[in-house]
Design a protein around this motif. Structure first.
Motif, PDB file in Angstrom:
ATOM      1  N   GLN A  41       5.902   2.268  -2.139  1.00 46.32           N
ATOM      2  CA  GLN A  41       5.268   3.226  -1.236  1.00 46.32           C
ATOM      3  C   GLN A  41       6.254   4.374  -1.023  1.00 46.32           C
ATOM      4  OE1 GLN A  41       4.432   1.765   2.815  1.00 46.32           O
ATOM      5  NE2 GLN A  41       2.283   1.857   2.186  1.00 46.32           N
TER       6      GLN A  41
ATOM      7  N   TYR B  40      -0.291   7.895  -5.922  1.00 48.35           N
ATOM      8  CA  TYR B  40      -0.347   8.046  -4.469  1.00 48.35           C
ATOM      9  C   TYR B  40      -1.385   9.071  -4.010  1.00 48.35           C
ATOM     10  CZ  TYR B  40       4.265   5.709  -4.499  1.00 48.35           C
ATOM     11  OH  TYR B  40       5.312   4.840  -4.681  1.00 48.35           O
TER      12      TYR B  40
ATOM     13  N   GLU C  26      -5.009   8.531  -6.384  1.00 50.22           N
ATOM     14  CA  GLU C  26      -5.501   7.149  -6.399  1.00 50.22           C
ATOM     15  C   GLU C  26      -5.928   6.705  -7.796  1.00 50.22           C
ATOM     16  OE1 GLU C  26      -8.326   6.457  -3.256  1.00 50.22           O
ATOM     17  OE2 GLU C  26      -7.006   7.355  -1.749  1.00 50.22           O
TER      18      GLU C  26
ATOM     19  N   ARG D 244      -3.675  -0.092  -1.345  1.00 47.26           N
ATOM     20  CA  ARG D 244      -3.317   0.158   0.059  1.00 47.26           C
ATOM     21  C   ARG D 244      -2.419  -0.993   0.490  1.00 47.26           C
ATOM     22  NH1 ARG D 244      -4.782   4.329   2.528  1.00 47.26           N
ATOM     23  NH2 ARG D 244      -6.521   5.547   1.762  1.00 47.26           N
ATOM     24  N   TYR D 245      -1.318  -0.636   1.129  1.00 49.98           N
ATOM     25  CA  TYR D 245      -0.372  -1.633   1.608  1.00 49.98           C
ATOM     26  C   TYR D 245      -0.098  -1.324   3.067  1.00 49.98           C
ATOM     27  CZ  TYR D 245       3.737  -4.668   1.579  1.00 49.98           C
ATOM     28  OH  TYR D 245       4.650  -5.662   1.833  1.00 49.98           O
ATOM     29  N   SER D 246      -0.409  -2.261   3.933  1.00 48.22           N
ATOM     30  CA  SER D 246      -0.306  -2.048   5.382  1.00 48.22           C
ATOM     31  C   SER D 246      -1.085  -0.799   5.789  1.00 48.22           C
ATOM     32  CB  SER D 246       1.153  -1.927   5.817  1.00 48.22           C
ATOM     33  OG  SER D 246       1.850  -3.116   5.523  1.00 48.22           O
ATOM     34  N   GLY D 247      -2.239  -0.586   5.140  1.00 46.52           N
ATOM     35  CA  GLY D 247      -3.119   0.531   5.474  1.00 46.52           C
ATOM     36  C   GLY D 247      -2.679   1.879   4.935  1.00 46.52           C
ATOM     37  N   GLN D 248      -1.583   1.926   4.203  1.00 46.42           N
ATOM     38  CA  GLN D 248      -1.051   3.190   3.674  1.00 46.42           C
ATOM     39  C   GLN D 248      -1.169   3.220   2.154  1.00 46.42           C
ATOM     40  OE1 GLN D 248       0.168   5.705   5.699  1.00 46.42           O
ATOM     41  NE2 GLN D 248      -0.627   4.371   7.314  1.00 46.42           N
ATOM     42  N   PRO D 249      -1.302   4.449   1.572  1.00 42.83           N
ATOM     43  CA  PRO D 249      -1.333   4.550   0.110  1.00 42.83           C
ATOM     44  C   PRO D 249      -0.051   3.967  -0.490  1.00 42.83           C
ATOM     45  CG  PRO D 249      -1.847   6.667   1.122  1.00 42.83           C
ATOM     46  CD  PRO D 249      -1.386   5.747   2.224  1.00 42.83           C
TER      47      PRO D 249
END
Length: 168
Positions: A14, A62, A65, A93-98
């Protein structure tokens, strides 16, 4: 977990930093512990000649997508040894983030083997093309598939008249 068994490096990243890497990735990048790689900037592991390529690929993941096709890259392990890899990546998505999920396969040995094979083939070709003996190869139907220059000289025919003709 299948990520733990994969022979390829599997990374979640991320903003260009490693958040997760499987045991194969720890090994491929020459780390002794996963903690050595967590939060490391990806570009620190990328050969400088490939920084622009990787920056572009990360922005495609990022920002757009995208799922990326395989790319051949050169990376640098923690021990500063260069390795050749094939890498793919996709948006997640990781912890709601791109974020990105990348899979990296070390192909260093394969690349070395292919280079050695090409060199061996080149040497063999040079030997056969310049030797004093005539050499002709025919397939199972006795049709010439290869003749060296000396073979043509000995028979007095040009190469293109011998290749494809029958031996008997």
């Amino acid at each position: 977990n299948s990520n733990e068994l994969s022979p390829e490096a599997i990374l979640v990243h991320q903003k260009g930093r490693i958040l997760y890497i499987n045991p194969a990735g720890v090994n491929i990048f020459g780390a002794s512990r996963i903690e050595e790689l967590l939060q490391m900037p990806l570009l620190k592991l990328v050969h400088p000649d490939y920084h622009d390529t990787v920056k572009f690929r990360l922005s495609e993941i990022y920002e757009k997508e995208k799922t990326l096709n395989r790319a051949d890259l050169k990376l640098i392990r923690l021990d500063n040894r260069e390795i050749d890899v094939e890498a793919t990546g996709t948006f997640i998505r990781y912890s709601g983030q791109p974020a990105g999920l990348s899979i990296v396969r070390d192909v260093t040995e394969r690349e070395r083997s292919e280079t050695a094979l090409k060199l061996s083939e080149k040497r063999y070709r040079q030997l056969v093309e310049t030797m004093n003996e005539g050499l002709g190869l025919a397939d199972q139907n006795y049709v010439f598939t290869y003749v060296n220059p000396r073979f043509c000289q000995m028979l007095g025919y040009p190469h293109n008249e011998i290749i494809g003709s029958r031996l008997i």
